[in-house]
Design a protein around this motif. Structure first.
Motif, mmCIF file in Angstrom:
data_model
loop_
_atom_site.group_PDB
_atom_site.id
_atom_site.type_symbol
_atom_site.label_atom_id
_atom_site.label_comp_id
_atom_site.label_asym_id
_atom_site.label_seq_id
_atom_site.Cartn_x
_atom_site.Cartn_y
_atom_site.Cartn_z
ATOM 1 N N GLU A 125 44.021 -0.917 -15.041
ATOM 2 C CA GLU A 125 44.057 0.174 -16.015
ATOM 3 C C GLU A 125 42.933 0.037 -17.043
ATOM 4 O OE1 GLU A 125 48.029 1.490 -17.636
ATOM 5 O OE2 GLU A 125 48.634 -0.354 -16.602
ATOM 6 N N VAL A 126 42.736 -1.178 -17.527
ATOM 7 C CA VAL A 126 41.730 -1.412 -18.565
ATOM 8 C C VAL A 126 40.318 -1.173 -18.031
ATOM 9 C CG1 VAL A 126 40.767 -3.107 -20.149
ATOM 10 C CG2 VAL A 126 43.221 -3.069 -19.721
ATOM 11 N N LEU A 127 40.047 -1.679 -16.837
ATOM 12 C CA LEU A 127 38.714 -1.488 -16.263
ATOM 13 C C LEU A 127 38.453 -0.005 -16.002
ATOM 14 C CD1 LEU A 127 38.512 -4.506 -13.783
ATOM 15 C CD2 LEU A 127 37.632 -4.347 -16.117
ATOM 16 N N LYS A 128 39.455 0.707 -15.519
ATOM 17 C CA LYS A 128 39.291 2.149 -15.300
ATOM 18 C C LYS A 128 39.061 2.869 -16.622
ATOM 19 C CE LYS A 128 41.675 2.920 -10.905
ATOM 20 N NZ LYS A 128 42.812 3.599 -10.225
ATOM 21 N N LEU A 129 39.761 2.442 -17.663
ATOM 22 C CA LEU A 129 39.559 3.019 -18.995
ATOM 23 C C LEU A 129 38.094 2.863 -19.419
ATOM 24 C CD1 LEU A 129 40.885 4.217 -21.632
ATOM 25 C CD2 LEU A 129 41.127 1.846 -22.390
ATOM 26 N N LEU A 130 37.541 1.659 -19.206
ATOM 27 C CA LEU A 130 36.157 1.380 -19.615
ATOM 28 C C LEU A 130 35.131 1.990 -18.663
ATOM 29 C CD1 LEU A 130 36.447 -2.329 -20.826
ATOM 30 C CD2 LEU A 130 36.598 -0.212 -22.170
ATOM 31 N N MET A 131 35.611 2.577 -17.576
ATOM 32 C CA MET A 131 34.741 3.313 -16.661
ATOM 33 C C MET A 131 34.895 4.828 -16.857
ATOM 34 S SD MET A 131 35.450 1.061 -13.220
ATOM 35 C CE MET A 131 34.306 1.927 -12.137
ATOM 36 N N GLY A 132 35.778 5.226 -17.799
ATOM 37 C CA GLY A 132 36.011 6.643 -18.047
ATOM 38 C C GLY A 132 36.942 7.284 -17.052
ATOM 39 N N HIS A 138 40.392 7.276 -16.681
ATOM 40 C CA HIS A 138 41.731 7.007 -17.194
ATOM 41 C C HIS A 138 42.160 8.225 -18.008
ATOM 42 C CE1 HIS A 138 44.916 5.221 -19.717
ATOM 43 N NE2 HIS A 138 45.007 4.276 -18.806
ATOM 44 N N PRO A 139 43.451 8.592 -17.983
ATOM 45 C CA PRO A 139 43.914 9.763 -18.735
ATOM 46 C C PRO A 139 43.567 9.736 -20.216
ATOM 47 C CG PRO A 139 45.629 9.010 -17.237
ATOM 48 C CD PRO A 139 44.537 7.980 -17.192
ATOM 49 N N ARG A 140 43.388 8.532 -20.786
ATOM 50 C CA ARG A 140 43.113 8.432 -22.225
ATOM 51 C C ARG A 140 41.645 8.119 -22.524
ATOM 52 N NH1 ARG A 140 47.568 5.097 -25.422
ATOM 53 N NH2 ARG A 140 46.359 6.071 -27.116
ATOM 54 N N ALA A 141 40.799 8.213 -21.523
ATOM 55 C CA ALA A 141 39.377 7.902 -21.726
ATOM 56 C C ALA A 141 38.732 8.815 -22.761
ATOM 57 C CB ALA A 141 38.625 8.000 -20.404
ATOM 58 N N GLY A 142 39.259 10.030 -22.908
ATOM 59 C CA GLY A 142 38.708 10.971 -23.879
ATOM 60 C C GLY A 142 38.867 10.529 -25.319
ATOM 61 N N GLU A 143 39.729 9.528 -25.576
ATOM 62 C CA GLU A 143 39.933 9.025 -26.936
ATOM 63 C C GLU A 143 38.895 7.982 -27.331
ATOM 64 O OE1 GLU A 143 44.046 7.867 -27.685
ATOM 65 O OE2 GLU A 143 44.644 8.994 -25.891
ATOM 66 N N LEU A 144 38.077 7.559 -26.376
ATOM 67 C CA LEU A 144 37.099 6.503 -26.627
ATOM 68 C C LEU A 144 35.803 7.054 -27.214
ATOM 69 C CD1 LEU A 144 37.467 4.560 -23.264
ATOM 70 C CD2 LEU A 144 38.320 3.804 -25.489
ATOM 71 N N THR A 145 35.103 6.219 -27.955
ATOM 72 C CA THR A 145 33.751 6.554 -28.402
ATOM 73 C C THR A 145 32.773 6.249 -27.262
ATOM 74 O OG1 THR A 145 33.755 4.357 -29.433
ATOM 75 C CG2 THR A 145 34.095 6.248 -30.881
#
Length: 211
Positions: free
Chosen positions: A56-63, A65-72
């Motif tokens: 989940e974390v690696l996918k988040l940092l690859m954009g 992930h459902p919550r990737a839009g919350e990242l800078t």
């Protein structure tokens, strides 16, 4: 609360602070089917089916992930340190990294003691050649092994960052590190050499204050 440290909420908050590196604690969860899953957990009694997975974390940092839009925007470049809390982590986490296509050069992996790394030098050499940043933790119980160990790593061209606890920062040990730097002929003209020299100088200052 250590349980709150390794959550998607806190990872998003951390990335949005625009750091160079974020750190997570990794253990292995065995599901009812016997699958070994790398998950985020500091202590063994925190491991369970509700843990955030490394995937989940690696996918988040690859954009991805459902919550990737919350990242800078810096989520595309931030490094992640996977702090293994048990020895089985490496054999399960690196195949996952390859499967997802996460850039290995964005991964920092502390391998523990020199003895731990020495057991699988070929394994670590391959990962290092592909971009993995390897950290080795030191403590007084094996300072006498460091010279031979560093020479072995040099012969294999494996770059390593040595992480020393502030409690071990005595004037004698920082002087030893300076001597080690000189013996390795590390150039202080390179960015890496400047960083290592600055760290050694900082440890020297810390040692003076502690003693």
């Amino acid at each position: 609360d250590k349980r709150e440290d390794n959550t998607i909420d806190n990872i998003i908050k951390s990335v949005c602070l625009r750091p160079d590196v974020i750190e997570v604690d990794v253990r292995i969860y065995t599901d009812p089917q016997g699958n070994k899953i790398p998950v985020l957990a500091h202590d063994a009694d925190m491991v369970g089916p509700d843990c955030v997975t490394v995937e989940e974390v690696l996918k988040l940092l690859m954009g991805d992930h459902p919550r990737a839009g919350e990242l800078t925007e810096n989520y595309r470049t931030v490094f992640i340190q996977l702090d293994q809390k048990e020895t089985a982590v490496a054999e399960h986490v690196f195949p996952l990294i390859d499967e997802l296509g996460f850039p290995l050069e964005r991964v920092i992996f502390p391998v523990g003691t020199p003895g731990t790394m020495a057991e699988k030098l070929t394994f670590w050499k391959d990962l290092s050649d592909r971009g993995l940043q390897i950290w080795v933790t030191t403590d007084p119980s094996y300072y006498d092994q460091i010279d031979a160990y560093v020479n072995r790593l040099k012969s294999l061209r494996i770059p390593v960052v040595v992480n020393m606890s502030y409690k071990d920062a005595t004037p004698e040990k920082t002087a030893y590190l300076k001597g080690l730097m000189e013996g390795m002929k590390l150039s202080t003209e390179t960015d890496e050499g400047k960083m290592i020299a600055a760290i050694v100088d900082l440890l020297g200052d810390m040692a003076k204050r502690i003693t």
